[in-house]
Design a protein around this motif. Structure first.
Motif, PDB file in Angstrom:
ATOM      1  N   GLY A   1      46.845  23.308  38.073  1.00 12.08           N
ATOM      2  CA  GLY A   1      47.149  23.581  36.673  1.00 12.08           C
ATOM      3  C   GLY A   1      46.021  24.206  35.882  1.00 12.08           C
ATOM      4  N   LEU A   2      45.019  24.731  36.574  1.00 17.05           N
ATOM      5  CA  LEU A   2      43.864  25.336  35.898  1.00 17.05           C
ATOM      6  C   LEU A   2      43.962  26.856  35.936  1.00 17.05           C
ATOM      7  N   ASP A   3      43.528  27.478  34.871  1.00 17.69           N
ATOM      8  CA  ASP A   3      43.451  28.927  34.813  1.00 17.69           C
ATOM      9  C   ASP A   3      42.046  29.357  35.234  1.00 17.69           C
ATOM     10  N   VAL A   4      41.988  30.244  36.217  1.00 20.54           N
ATOM     11  CA  VAL A   4      40.708  30.820  36.650  1.00 20.54           C
ATOM     12  C   VAL A   4      40.626  32.224  36.064  1.00 20.54           C
ATOM     13  N   PRO A   5      39.610  32.508  35.241  1.00 12.91           N
ATOM     14  CA  PRO A   5      38.371  31.750  35.036  1.00 12.91           C
ATOM     15  C   PRO A   5      38.304  30.962  33.713  1.00 12.91           C
ATOM     16  N   ARG A   6      39.397  30.940  32.932  1.00 12.47           N
ATOM     17  CA  ARG A   6      39.293  30.303  31.613  1.00 12.47           C
ATOM     18  C   ARG A   6      38.906  28.829  31.727  1.00 12.47           C
ATOM     19  N   ASP A   7      39.579  28.097  32.639  1.00 12.43           N
ATOM     20  CA  ASP A   7      39.311  26.662  32.785  1.00 12.43           C
ATOM     21  C   ASP A   7      38.286  26.357  33.873  1.00 12.43           C
ATOM     22  N   LEU A   8      38.217  27.214  34.877  1.00 11.39           N
ATOM     23  CA  LEU A   8      37.325  26.972  36.018  1.00 11.39           C
ATOM     24  C   LEU A   8      36.862  28.309  36.574  1.00 11.39           C
ATOM     25  N   SER A   9      35.554  28.518  36.583  1.00 11.11           N
ATOM     26  CA  SER A   9      34.986  29.706  37.221  1.00 11.11           C
ATOM     27  C   SER A   9      34.690  29.405  38.679  1.00 11.11           C
ATOM     28  N   ILE A  10      34.927  30.387  39.555  1.00  5.88           N
ATOM     29  CA  ILE A  10      34.678  30.212  40.991  1.00  5.88           C
ATOM     30  C   ILE A  10      33.872  31.399  41.493  1.00  5.88           C
ATOM     31  N   VAL A  11      32.777  31.094  42.192  1.00  2.00           N
ATOM     32  CA  VAL A  11      31.936  32.129  42.781  1.00  2.00           C
ATOM     33  C   VAL A  11      31.713  31.790  44.245  1.00  2.00           C
ATOM     34  N   SER A  12      31.493  32.823  45.056  1.00  2.00           N
ATOM     35  CA  SER A  12      31.366  32.597  46.492  1.00  2.00           C
ATOM     36  C   SER A  12      30.298  33.515  47.084  1.00  2.00           C
ATOM     37  N   ILE A  13      30.306  33.604  48.420  1.00  2.00           N
ATOM     38  CA  ILE A  13      29.340  34.439  49.159  1.00  2.00           C
ATOM     39  C   ILE A  13      30.066  35.170  50.285  1.00  2.00           C
ATOM     40  N   THR A  14      29.735  36.410  50.504  1.00  2.47           N
ATOM     41  CA  THR A  14      30.055  37.281  51.638  1.00  2.47           C
ATOM     42  C   THR A  14      30.619  38.619  51.203  1.00  2.47           C
ATOM     43  N   ASP A  15      31.711  38.621  50.421  1.00  2.00           N
ATOM     44  CA  ASP A  15      32.405  39.824  49.977  1.00  2.00           C
ATOM     45  C   ASP A  15      33.232  40.453  51.093  1.00  2.00           C
ATOM     46  N   ILE A  16      34.184  39.668  51.606  1.00  2.00           N
ATOM     47  CA  ILE A  16      35.161  40.212  52.543  1.00  2.00           C
ATOM     48  C   ILE A  16      36.204  41.006  51.765  1.00  2.00           C
ATOM     49  N   GLU A  17      36.930  41.864  52.460  1.00  2.00           N
ATOM     50  CA  GLU A  17      37.893  42.736  51.793  1.00  2.00           C
ATOM     51  C   GLU A  17      38.961  41.970  51.005  1.00  2.00           C
ATOM     52  N   PRO A  18      39.524  40.856  51.516  1.00  2.97           N
ATOM     53  CA  PRO A  18      40.527  40.126  50.720  1.00  2.97           C
ATOM     54  C   PRO A  18      39.992  39.586  49.399  1.00  2.97           C
ATOM     55  N   ALA A  19      38.679  39.419  49.264  1.00  3.81           N
ATOM     56  CA  ALA A  19      38.114  38.926  48.005  1.00  3.81           C
ATOM     57  C   ALA A  19      38.362  39.915  46.864  1.00  3.81           C
ATOM     58  N   GLN A  20      38.536  41.182  47.206  1.00  7.73           N
ATOM     59  CA  GLN A  20      38.792  42.197  46.184  1.00  7.73           C
ATOM     60  C   GLN A  20      40.243  42.177  45.708  1.00  7.73           C
ATOM     61  N   ARG A  21      41.140  41.557  46.521  1.00  3.55           N
ATOM     62  CA  ARG A  21      42.574  41.645  46.263  1.00  3.55           C
ATOM     63  C   ARG A  21      43.193  40.326  45.815  1.00  3.55           C
TER      64      ARG A  21
END
Length: 351
Positions: free
Chosen positions: A270-290
Protein backbone atom coordinates in the motif's frame (compact mmCIF):
# COMPACT_ATOMS: atom_id res chain seq x y z
CA UNK A 1 25.33 -26.57 -57.51
CA UNK A 2 28.83 -27.83 -56.64
CA UNK A 3 28.47 -30.90 -54.44
CA UNK A 4 31.25 -29.61 -52.24
CA UNK A 5 29.06 -26.61 -51.38
CA UNK A 6 26.44 -28.97 -49.92
CA UNK A 7 28.82 -29.94 -47.12
CA UNK A 8 31.42 -28.01 -45.22
CA UNK A 9 34.52 -27.49 -47.36
CA UNK A 10 37.78 -28.89 -46.00
CA UNK A 11 41.35 -27.64 -46.25
CA UNK A 12 41.94 -30.26 -48.95
CA UNK A 13 39.00 -28.87 -50.95
CA UNK A 14 40.40 -25.34 -50.72
CA UNK A 15 43.88 -26.57 -51.69
CA UNK A 16 42.52 -28.41 -54.74
CA UNK A 17 40.59 -25.39 -56.03
CA UNK A 18 43.45 -22.96 -55.30
CA UNK A 19 46.10 -25.18 -56.85
CA UNK A 20 48.28 -25.28 -53.73
CA UNK A 21 49.16 -27.78 -51.03
CA UNK A 22 47.02 -28.29 -47.90
CA UNK A 23 50.00 -27.05 -45.85
CA UNK A 24 49.98 -23.76 -47.78
CA UNK A 25 46.26 -23.36 -47.12
CA UNK A 26 46.84 -24.06 -43.43
CA UNK A 27 49.62 -21.49 -43.25
CA UNK A 28 47.49 -18.84 -44.95
CA UNK A 29 44.51 -19.43 -42.68
CA UNK A 30 46.68 -19.39 -39.55
CA UNK A 31 48.81 -16.43 -40.70
CA UNK A 32 52.01 -18.47 -40.50
CA UNK A 33 54.82 -19.42 -42.86
CA UNK A 34 56.10 -17.63 -45.95
CA UNK A 35 53.37 -17.28 -48.56
CA UNK A 36 53.30 -14.80 -51.44
CA UNK A 37 50.64 -12.10 -51.40
CA UNK A 38 49.12 -13.46 -54.62
CA UNK A 39 48.85 -16.98 -53.21
CA UNK A 40 47.44 -15.71 -49.94
CA UNK A 41 44.76 -13.72 -51.76
CA UNK A 42 43.84 -16.66 -53.99
CA UNK A 43 43.53 -19.06 -51.04
CA UNK A 44 41.33 -16.65 -49.08
CA UNK A 45 39.08 -16.06 -52.11
CA UNK A 46 38.65 -19.81 -52.62
CA UNK A 47 38.03 -20.40 -48.92
CA UNK A 48 35.30 -17.76 -48.95
CA UNK A 49 33.74 -19.07 -52.17
CA UNK A 50 33.74 -22.68 -51.00
CA UNK A 51 32.34 -21.80 -47.58
CA UNK A 52 35.31 -23.17 -45.64
CA UNK A 53 34.89 -23.11 -41.87
CA UNK A 54 37.76 -24.12 -39.57
CA UNK A 55 37.45 -27.26 -37.47
CA UNK A 56 38.17 -25.72 -34.07
CA UNK A 57 38.55 -29.04 -32.28
CA UNK A 58 41.08 -30.29 -34.84
CA UNK A 59 43.00 -27.03 -34.68
CA UNK A 60 43.15 -27.28 -30.91
CA UNK A 61 44.61 -30.79 -31.13
CA UNK A 62 47.21 -29.83 -33.74
CA UNK A 63 48.26 -26.53 -32.17
CA UNK A 64 47.77 -27.67 -28.57
CA UNK A 65 45.94 -24.39 -28.04
CA UNK A 66 42.18 -24.03 -27.70
CA UNK A 67 40.56 -21.11 -29.55
CA UNK A 68 38.10 -20.69 -26.69
CA UNK A 69 37.95 -19.06 -23.30
CA UNK A 70 35.60 -20.46 -20.67
CA UNK A 71 33.20 -18.46 -18.52
CA UNK A 72 31.59 -20.05 -15.47
CA UNK A 73 28.39 -18.51 -14.10
CA UNK A 74 26.36 -19.32 -11.02
CA UNK A 75 22.88 -18.64 -12.43
CA UNK A 76 22.17 -17.64 -16.02
CA UNK A 77 18.55 -16.73 -15.18
CA UNK A 78 19.74 -13.71 -13.18
CA UNK A 79 19.34 -10.87 -15.74
CA UNK A 80 22.81 -9.52 -14.92
CA UNK A 81 24.63 -12.61 -16.20
CA UNK A 82 23.33 -12.60 -19.80
CA UNK A 83 24.37 -8.94 -19.99
CA UNK A 84 27.80 -9.76 -18.57
CA UNK A 85 28.14 -12.80 -20.86
CA UNK A 86 27.39 -10.68 -23.93
CA UNK A 87 30.00 -8.11 -22.91
CA UNK A 88 32.56 -10.87 -22.22
CA UNK A 89 31.84 -12.60 -25.52
CA UNK A 90 32.38 -9.35 -27.44
CA UNK A 91 35.65 -8.79 -25.57
CA UNK A 92 36.80 -12.34 -26.40
CA UNK A 93 35.92 -11.92 -30.07
CA UNK A 94 38.00 -8.73 -30.24
CA UNK A 95 40.97 -10.92 -29.33
CA UNK A 96 40.07 -13.67 -31.82
CA UNK A 97 38.67 -16.02 -29.18
CA UNK A 98 35.32 -17.71 -28.71
CA UNK A 99 33.50 -17.99 -25.40
CA UNK A 100 32.36 -21.26 -23.86
CA UNK A 101 29.77 -20.67 -21.11
CA UNK A 102 28.85 -22.94 -18.22
CA UNK A 103 25.91 -22.31 -15.92
CA UNK A 104 26.44 -24.20 -12.64
CA UNK A 105 23.01 -23.27 -11.25
CA UNK A 106 24.70 -22.61 -7.89
CA UNK A 107 25.82 -26.26 -7.63
CA UNK A 108 29.41 -26.63 -6.46
CA UNK A 109 29.72 -30.06 -8.08
CA UNK A 110 28.76 -28.55 -11.43
CA UNK A 111 31.44 -25.91 -11.12
CA UNK A 112 34.06 -28.42 -10.06
CA UNK A 113 33.29 -30.73 -13.00
CA UNK A 114 33.38 -27.82 -15.41
CA UNK A 115 36.79 -26.69 -14.23
CA UNK A 116 38.20 -30.22 -14.32
CA UNK A 117 36.83 -31.21 -17.72
CA UNK A 118 36.91 -27.93 -19.66
CA UNK A 119 39.86 -26.04 -18.20
CA UNK A 120 43.03 -26.92 -20.11
CA UNK A 121 41.22 -28.97 -22.78
CA UNK A 122 38.34 -27.16 -24.50
CA UNK A 123 39.58 -23.85 -23.11
CA UNK A 124 43.07 -22.67 -22.21
CA UNK A 125 41.81 -20.33 -19.51
CA UNK A 126 38.77 -19.86 -17.31
CA UNK A 127 36.88 -16.77 -16.17
CA UNK A 128 34.81 -17.30 -13.03
CA UNK A 129 32.07 -14.76 -12.31
CA UNK A 130 31.82 -13.99 -8.58
CA UNK A 131 34.03 -17.06 -7.98
CA UNK A 132 31.12 -19.23 -9.17
CA UNK A 133 29.90 -20.34 -5.73
CA UNK A 134 33.17 -22.24 -5.29
CA UNK A 135 35.59 -21.75 -2.45
CA UNK A 136 38.65 -19.78 -3.50
CA UNK A 137 40.73 -22.77 -2.40
CA UNK A 138 39.06 -24.87 -5.12
CA UNK A 139 40.07 -22.33 -7.73
CA UNK A 140 43.63 -22.34 -6.42
CA UNK A 141 43.73 -26.12 -6.99
CA UNK A 142 42.93 -25.49 -10.65
CA UNK A 143 45.72 -22.90 -10.82
CA UNK A 144 48.19 -25.39 -9.39
CA UNK A 145 47.43 -27.68 -12.34
CA UNK A 146 48.61 -24.90 -14.65
CA UNK A 147 45.23 -23.67 -15.86
CA UNK A 148 44.97 -19.86 -15.81
CA UNK A 149 41.96 -18.69 -13.79
CA UNK A 150 40.61 -15.15 -13.35
CA UNK A 151 37.85 -14.20 -10.94
CA UNK A 152 35.62 -11.61 -12.60
CA UNK A 153 33.47 -9.22 -10.59
CA UNK A 154 35.45 -9.52 -7.36
CA UNK A 155 33.81 -7.02 -5.01
CA UNK A 156 36.51 -6.23 -2.45
CA UNK A 157 39.69 -4.88 -4.08
CA UNK A 158 41.22 -4.26 -0.64
CA UNK A 159 40.78 -7.95 0.21
CA UNK A 160 42.45 -9.83 -2.68
CA UNK A 161 41.42 -13.49 -3.03
CA UNK A 162 44.92 -14.75 -3.78
CA UNK A 163 43.89 -15.46 -7.39
CA UNK A 164 44.12 -12.93 -10.24
CA UNK A 165 40.88 -10.96 -10.32
CA UNK A 166 39.11 -7.94 -11.75
CA UNK A 167 37.50 -5.98 -8.94
CA UNK A 168 35.11 -3.09 -8.50
CA UNK A 169 34.69 -1.22 -5.22
CA UNK A 170 31.41 -2.58 -3.84
CA UNK A 171 31.81 -0.65 -0.58
CA UNK A 172 31.93 2.57 -2.58
CA UNK A 173 28.76 1.45 -4.40
CA UNK A 174 26.98 0.89 -1.08
CA UNK A 175 28.12 4.27 0.23
CA UNK A 176 27.04 6.09 -2.93
CA UNK A 177 23.57 4.50 -2.92
CA UNK A 178 22.96 5.21 0.76
CA UNK A 179 24.41 8.72 0.60
CA UNK A 180 21.89 9.49 -2.14
CA UNK A 181 19.03 8.63 0.25
CA UNK A 182 20.60 10.70 3.02
CA UNK A 183 20.99 13.68 0.69
CA UNK A 184 17.26 13.43 -0.01
CA UNK A 185 16.61 13.90 3.71
CA UNK A 186 15.97 10.30 4.70
CA UNK A 187 17.04 9.22 8.18
CA UNK A 188 15.03 6.06 8.68
CA UNK A 189 16.68 3.87 6.06
CA UNK A 190 16.27 0.10 6.01
CA UNK A 191 18.34 -2.47 4.12
CA UNK A 192 17.63 -5.67 2.21
CA UNK A 193 20.89 -7.48 1.48
CA UNK A 194 20.86 -10.17 -1.20
CA UNK A 195 23.29 -12.48 0.57
CA UNK A 196 24.22 -13.55 4.10
CA UNK A 197 25.96 -10.89 6.18
CA UNK A 198 29.37 -12.38 5.35
CA UNK A 199 28.35 -13.37 1.81
CA UNK A 200 29.04 -11.92 -1.60
CA UNK A 201 27.28 -8.60 -0.90
CA UNK A 202 29.14 -7.93 2.32
CA UNK A 203 31.06 -5.04 0.75
CA UNK A 204 27.82 -3.34 -0.35
CA UNK A 205 26.42 -3.85 3.14
CA UNK A 206 29.52 -2.34 4.74
CA UNK A 207 29.23 0.66 2.43
CA UNK A 208 25.61 1.14 3.50
CA UNK A 209 26.58 1.13 7.16
CA UNK A 210 29.58 3.41 6.56
CA UNK A 211 27.34 6.01 4.91
CA UNK A 212 24.89 5.92 7.81
CA UNK A 213 27.65 6.40 10.38
CA UNK A 214 29.18 9.20 8.30
CA UNK A 215 25.86 11.04 8.49
CA UNK A 216 25.52 10.51 12.24
CA UNK A 217 22.87 7.80 11.86
CA UNK A 218 23.37 4.75 14.05
CA UNK A 219 22.85 1.54 12.04
CA UNK A 220 20.29 -0.80 13.57
CA UNK A 221 20.03 -4.54 13.00
CA UNK A 222 16.26 -4.14 13.40
CA UNK A 223 16.22 -2.19 10.11
CA UNK A 224 18.18 -4.85 8.19
CA UNK A 225 17.25 -8.14 6.57
CA UNK A 226 19.46 -10.66 4.80
CA UNK A 227 17.96 -12.48 1.84
CA UNK A 228 19.07 -14.17 -1.36
CA UNK A 229 19.77 -12.52 -4.68
CA UNK A 230 16.39 -13.10 -6.31
CA UNK A 231 13.19 -11.25 -7.11
CA UNK A 232 11.13 -13.53 -4.86
CA UNK A 233 13.45 -13.12 -1.90
CA UNK A 234 13.50 -9.35 -2.35
CA UNK A 235 9.71 -9.28 -2.38
CA UNK A 236 9.20 -11.52 0.66
CA UNK A 237 11.94 -9.91 2.71
CA UNK A 238 10.69 -6.39 2.01
CA UNK A 239 7.16 -7.33 3.12
CA UNK A 240 8.61 -8.78 6.33
CA UNK A 241 10.75 -5.67 6.98
CA UNK A 242 7.93 -3.21 6.29
CA UNK A 243 5.62 -5.05 8.68
CA UNK A 244 8.26 -4.87 11.41
CA UNK A 245 9.44 -1.32 10.62
CA UNK A 246 6.52 0.67 9.12
CA UNK A 247 8.31 3.95 9.95
CA UNK A 248 11.00 3.43 7.30
CA UNK A 249 11.01 6.09 4.60
CA UNK A 250 13.73 4.60 2.41
CA UNK A 251 15.23 1.25 1.53
CA UNK A 252 18.72 0.29 0.38
CA UNK A 253 18.69 -3.00 -1.56
CA UNK A 254 22.07 -4.51 -2.39
CA UNK A 255 21.22 -5.66 -5.93
CA UNK A 256 18.74 -4.78 -8.66
CA UNK A 257 16.95 -8.13 -8.87
CA UNK A 258 15.74 -8.21 -5.24
CA UNK A 259 15.12 -4.44 -5.56
CA UNK A 260 12.61 -5.14 -8.32
CA UNK A 261 10.89 -7.48 -5.89
CA UNK A 262 11.02 -4.73 -3.25
CA UNK A 263 9.27 -2.30 -5.62
CA UNK A 264 6.32 -4.65 -6.03
CA UNK A 265 6.30 -5.50 -2.34
CA UNK A 266 5.99 -1.82 -1.46
CA UNK A 267 3.09 -1.43 -3.89
CA UNK A 268 1.31 -4.48 -2.46
CA UNK A 269 1.92 -3.10 1.02
CA UNK A 270 0.00 0.00 0.00
CA UNK A 271 2.97 2.35 -0.32
CA UNK A 272 3.65 4.71 -3.18
CA UNK A 273 7.24 4.65 -4.46
CA UNK A 274 8.85 7.14 -4.14
CA UNK A 275 6.33 9.34 -2.27
CA UNK A 276 6.03 7.01 0.75
CA UNK A 277 9.18 4.91 0.31
CA UNK A 278 12.32 5.57 -1.71
CA UNK A 279 14.24 2.54 -3.00
CA UNK A 280 17.81 2.52 -4.29
CA UNK A 281 19.92 -0.39 -5.46
CA UNK A 282 23.20 -1.43 -7.13
CA UNK A 283 24.17 -2.83 -10.57
CA UNK A 284 21.94 -1.21 -13.25
CA UNK A 285 20.61 -4.21 -15.15
CA UNK A 286 18.41 -3.52 -18.16
CA UNK A 287 15.08 -4.34 -16.39
CA UNK A 288 15.87 -1.62 -13.82
CA UNK A 289 15.21 0.93 -16.57
CA UNK A 290 11.77 -0.54 -17.33
CA UNK A 291 10.30 -1.07 -13.88
CA UNK A 292 7.50 1.15 -12.58
CA UNK A 293 8.85 3.45 -11.38
CA UNK A 294 12.28 3.06 -13.02
CA UNK A 295 14.84 2.03 -10.42
CA UNK A 296 17.44 4.44 -9.09
CA UNK A 297 20.63 2.41 -8.88
CA UNK A 298 24.40 2.60 -8.69
CA UNK A 299 25.82 1.30 -11.97
CA UNK A 300 28.82 -0.99 -11.87
CA UNK A 301 31.17 -0.92 -14.91
CA UNK A 302 29.99 -4.19 -16.46
CA UNK A 303 31.60 -3.79 -19.89
CA UNK A 304 34.88 -2.62 -18.35
CA UNK A 305 34.91 -5.63 -16.02
CA UNK A 306 34.32 -7.98 -18.94
CA UNK A 307 37.02 -6.39 -21.11
CA UNK A 308 39.64 -6.29 -18.35
CA UNK A 309 38.83 -9.86 -17.32
CA UNK A 310 39.51 -11.16 -20.83
CA UNK A 311 42.68 -9.08 -21.12
CA UNK A 312 43.98 -10.33 -17.76
CA UNK A 313 43.23 -13.95 -18.62
CA UNK A 314 44.99 -13.69 -21.99
CA UNK A 315 47.98 -12.06 -20.29
CA UNK A 316 48.16 -14.94 -17.81
CA UNK A 317 47.92 -17.46 -20.64
CA UNK A 318 50.81 -15.79 -22.47
CA UNK A 319 52.89 -15.35 -19.32
CA UNK A 320 52.84 -11.55 -19.56
CA UNK A 321 50.51 -10.57 -16.73
CA UNK A 322 53.13 -8.31 -15.17
CA UNK A 323 52.48 -9.96 -11.80
CA UNK A 324 49.17 -8.13 -11.32
CA UNK A 325 46.82 -10.00 -9.01
CA UNK A 326 44.08 -7.37 -8.70
CA UNK A 327 42.95 -5.20 -11.60
CA UNK A 328 40.60 -2.47 -10.42
CA UNK A 329 37.88 -0.84 -12.49
CA UNK A 330 36.48 2.66 -12.45
CA UNK A 331 34.27 3.69 -9.53
CA UNK A 332 30.53 2.82 -9.68
CA UNK A 333 28.25 5.81 -10.25
CA UNK A 334 24.71 6.81 -9.36
CA UNK A 335 21.95 6.60 -11.98
CA UNK A 336 18.98 8.65 -10.75
CA UNK A 337 15.57 7.44 -11.84
CA UNK A 338 12.04 7.49 -10.45
CA UNK A 339 12.26 5.26 -7.36
CA UNK A 340 13.83 7.89 -5.08
CA UNK A 341 12.59 11.30 -3.97
CA UNK A 342 13.02 13.73 -1.07
CA UNK A 343 11.62 12.44 2.19
CA UNK A 344 7.89 13.01 2.61
CA UNK A 345 7.86 15.59 5.42
CA UNK A 346 4.17 15.02 6.18
CA UNK A 347 4.72 11.29 6.65
CA UNK A 348 7.81 11.95 8.75
CA UNK A 349 6.02 14.35 11.11
CA UNK A 350 3.05 12.03 11.44
CA UNK A 351 5.18 9.06 12.43
Amino acid sequence: MDKKRDAAATIKDVAEHAGVSPMTVSNVLRGKGRVSEETRRRVLEVAEREGYRPNLAARALVERKAPTLALMLGCITNPFYPEFTLATNLAALRHGRYLLVCNTDHEQDGGTRFLEEVGGSLADGVLVANHGDLAVEQLREVEVRGIPVVISIWELPDEPPGIPCVAFDSKAAGRIATAHLIELGHRRIGAVIGSPKTGIHRGRYRGYRDALRGAGIRPSAADERFASDSYESGYDTTIELLKARPDLTALFVSNDLPALGALNAAADFGLDVPRDLSIVSITDIEPAQRSRPPLTTVAIPTEEIASKSVELLLALMSGHSGGKSVVETSTPFLVKRGSTAPVNKRATSAA
